[in-house]
Design an enzyme around this catalytic site. Structure first.
Site, mmCIF file in Angstrom:
data_model
loop_
_atom_site.group_PDB
_atom_site.id
_atom_site.type_symbol
_atom_site.label_atom_id
_atom_site.label_comp_id
_atom_site.label_asym_id
_atom_site.label_seq_id
_atom_site.Cartn_x
_atom_site.Cartn_y
_atom_site.Cartn_z
ATOM 1 N N GLU A 1 43.821 38.542 49.706
ATOM 2 C CA GLU A 1 44.534 37.050 49.744
ATOM 3 C C GLU A 1 44.462 35.842 48.647
ATOM 4 O OE1 GLU A 1 42.803 38.853 51.839
ATOM 5 O OE2 GLU A 1 43.758 39.110 53.685
ATOM 6 N N ARG B 1 35.331 50.811 48.676
ATOM 7 C CA ARG B 1 35.616 49.673 49.173
ATOM 8 C C ARG B 1 34.679 48.329 49.428
ATOM 9 N NH1 ARG B 1 39.882 45.836 48.687
ATOM 10 N NH2 ARG B 1 39.914 44.713 50.542
ATOM 11 N N MET C 1 30.802 44.488 42.052
ATOM 12 C CA MET C 1 31.946 43.472 42.799
ATOM 13 C C MET C 1 32.581 43.000 41.738
ATOM 14 S SD MET C 1 31.201 44.055 45.831
ATOM 15 C CE MET C 1 32.655 43.045 46.433
ATOM 16 N N GLU D 1 34.874 44.287 39.515
ATOM 17 C CA GLU D 1 35.310 44.711 38.270
ATOM 18 C C GLU D 1 36.445 45.722 38.507
ATOM 19 O OE1 GLU D 1 31.675 44.572 35.228
ATOM 20 O OE2 GLU D 1 31.236 46.037 36.757
ATOM 21 N N ASN E 1 45.939 47.941 48.651
ATOM 22 C CA ASN E 1 47.182 47.384 47.825
ATOM 23 C C ASN E 1 47.308 48.185 46.379
ATOM 24 O OD1 ASN E 1 49.090 45.726 46.167
ATOM 25 N ND2 ASN E 1 46.989 44.457 45.424
ATOM 26 N N PRO E 2 48.391 48.757 46.223
ATOM 27 C CA PRO E 2 48.583 49.639 45.095
ATOM 28 C C PRO E 2 48.973 49.068 43.861
ATOM 29 C CG PRO E 2 50.492 49.631 46.401
ATOM 30 C CD PRO E 2 49.781 49.106 47.173
ATOM 31 N N LEU E 3 49.385 47.814 43.957
ATOM 32 C CA LEU E 3 49.906 46.764 42.800
ATOM 33 C C LEU E 3 49.283 46.665 41.532
ATOM 34 C CD1 LEU E 3 52.310 44.591 44.613
ATOM 35 C CD2 LEU E 3 52.807 46.928 43.831
ATOM 36 N N GLU E 4 47.689 46.651 41.849
ATOM 37 C CA GLU E 4 46.818 46.296 40.742
ATOM 38 C C GLU E 4 46.873 47.598 39.959
ATOM 39 O OE1 GLU E 4 43.066 45.451 42.796
ATOM 40 O OE2 GLU E 4 43.576 43.232 42.839
#
Length: 443
Positions: A68, A272, A312, A314, A338-341
């Site tokens: 977020e 994660r 963290m 990276e 989120n797949p957009l990265e």
């Protein structure tokens, strides 16, 4: 549930919070001892300010965690560019680090107060925000009610509601309405999200698209990337990122199955939750795999099987090491990540079927051919092998993913347009009194 029962439930929540308030010290202390809170800033969780309130109009922006915070960072910069002061709250140590890294000098960072009346009231008494902007799906009853009581406009941006959350709120419609009626505007990610908020009682809803499509790709250190790419050389590489329990075992099994066909194969696994790295390393070693952990500061050697990404912040490094990325929390866990990265950083995207929290993004990626869903380990193995062996297919997927991100952009401009009726009075106040001093007493 009737409106009377809903009000009674909220009253009971407030009373329970008041009773629990004196007992929370040990809990917050435990979190600090385990690295989940900054020990020196624990008082911020009780609403005690860690900084002075600046003069002029002030907007409170809340983003719970890293995802977020990253999504609203461009929005925050555009608001700050209008000379409006911002206090930004987050709920995790990692999101606080992201704010320091990307928004230093732009916002005053504080940890979000506990959703208890004393904490929230103390926070609001100090900061006197003119507007409160909350990212995605954070619904905290006491905070919302206290903002409503003080007539401070509340806007939910990049709003989404997962299937599970929608079912839960739909089962208590009066309670949902009693909370959502406090929102001045809901700016939803998708038509489905907008319709859900409207059905639950939000009065004003618009759809702007996903702010994540307007963010910059995750950053990286160029020197570190060069060291890793030189060490890896021309080896075939694939990555499993944002994985949850069970998915790392699947990734390791895929590696072992594909290694006879691709003898120099390197698999990058990024859990994660990095604190699981010790257990994961033991599991991989027990399977006969050679592991290098990022936290050890050692580069992968020619015989390394698994690069375990246990650092963290990276993700930008890990995704730049491969053109194939499996995005987790989608096979052995549900909801997706989120797949957009991954789409922004030139990867062909694979995922499990359980991606309902990011339904709109995946629908667009699947339609364009930028992503494929797998049902199980065997299907993941086959698709990774296919993408390793067929660079033309891999590059078509990469191009389709990049095109999808481009098509999804524009949410930032639409969100700023939705916010304009709330920000314009703040700009006018600065013009009228010269500096917009709003540091007076409690409202």
């Amino acid at each position: 549930m009737s409106h009377g029962v809903a009000r009674a439930a909220l009253t009971a929540y407030r009373i329970a919070g008041a009773i629990a308030y004196p007992l929370l010290g040990p809990y917050v202390g435990w979190r600090a001892a385990h690295g989940k809170e900054e020990a020196g800033r624990r008082r911020e969780r009780y609403g005690f300010a860690g900084a002075a309130r600046p003069a002029g109009p002030l907007v409170w922006v809340h983003a719970a965690s890293v995802g977020e915070s990253s999504a609203v960072a461009p929005l925050v910069r555009q608001i700050a560019a209008q000379n409006i002061q911002i206090v930004m709250t987050t709920g995790t140590v990692t999101s606080a680090a992201l704010v320091r890294e990307r928004l230093a000098g732009t916002v005053i960072h504080q940890y979000v107060p506990l959703d208890l009346k004393p904490s929230v009231a103390r926070f609001l008494d100090h900061w006197h925000p003119d507007v409160a902007i909350v990212a995605e799906s954070e619904i905290w009853p006491m905070t919302m009610l206290e903002l409503g009581r003080r007539r401070i406009p509340q806007i939910l941006v990049n709003a989404r509601l997962s299937d599970r959350s929608f079912r839960r709120w739909k089962a208590a419609p009066a309670l949902a309405e009693a909370l959502l009626e406090n929102l001045s505007h809901v700016v939803a990610q998708s038509d489905i999200d907008g319709e859900r908020y409207h059905l639950l009682g939000a009065r004003t809803v618009s759809v702007a698209g996903n702010l994540k499509a307007d963010t910059s790709p995750p950053p990286h250190d160029p020197l570190t990337l060069r060291l890793f790419t030189d060490a890896i050389g021309a080896r075939p590489v694939w990555a499993a990122v944002s994985t949850h329990a069970g998915e790392e075992d699947i990734a390791a099994a895929v590696h072992s199955a594909l290694k006879p066909l691709h003898p120099r194969l390197l698999t990058v696994i990024v859990p994660r939750h990095a604190e699981r790295a010790d257990a994961l390393e033991k599991t991989f070693v027990a399977k006969g795999l050679k592991v290098v952990r990022r936290s050890a500061g050692v580069l992968p050697g020619p015989d390394t099987d698994i690069l375990l990404g246990d650092s963290m912040g990276e993700m930008g490094l890990y995704l730049r090491l491969s053109e194939i990325a499996f995005v987790g929390r989608s096979l052995s866990a549900e909801g997706g990540q989120n797949p957009l990265e991954a789409a922004m950083l030139g990867t062909a995207i694979l995922s499990g079927r359980f991606v309902q929290n990011f339904r709109d993004s995946y629908q667009r990626l699947l339609k364009n051919g930028g992503a494929r869903l797998v049902q199980d380990e065997a299907m993941l193995r086959d698709l990774v092998g296919q993408l390793l062996s067929q660079p033309d297919l891999r590059h078509r997927m990469i191009s389709a993913a990049d095109r999808t991100v481009g098509e999804m952009q524009g949410g930032l401009a639409r969100t700023m347009q939705a916010l304009d009726p709330f920000l314009n009075p703040l700009r006018l106040s600065m013009g009228l009194d010269g500096h917009g001093d709003r540091t007076g007493g409690p409202r």
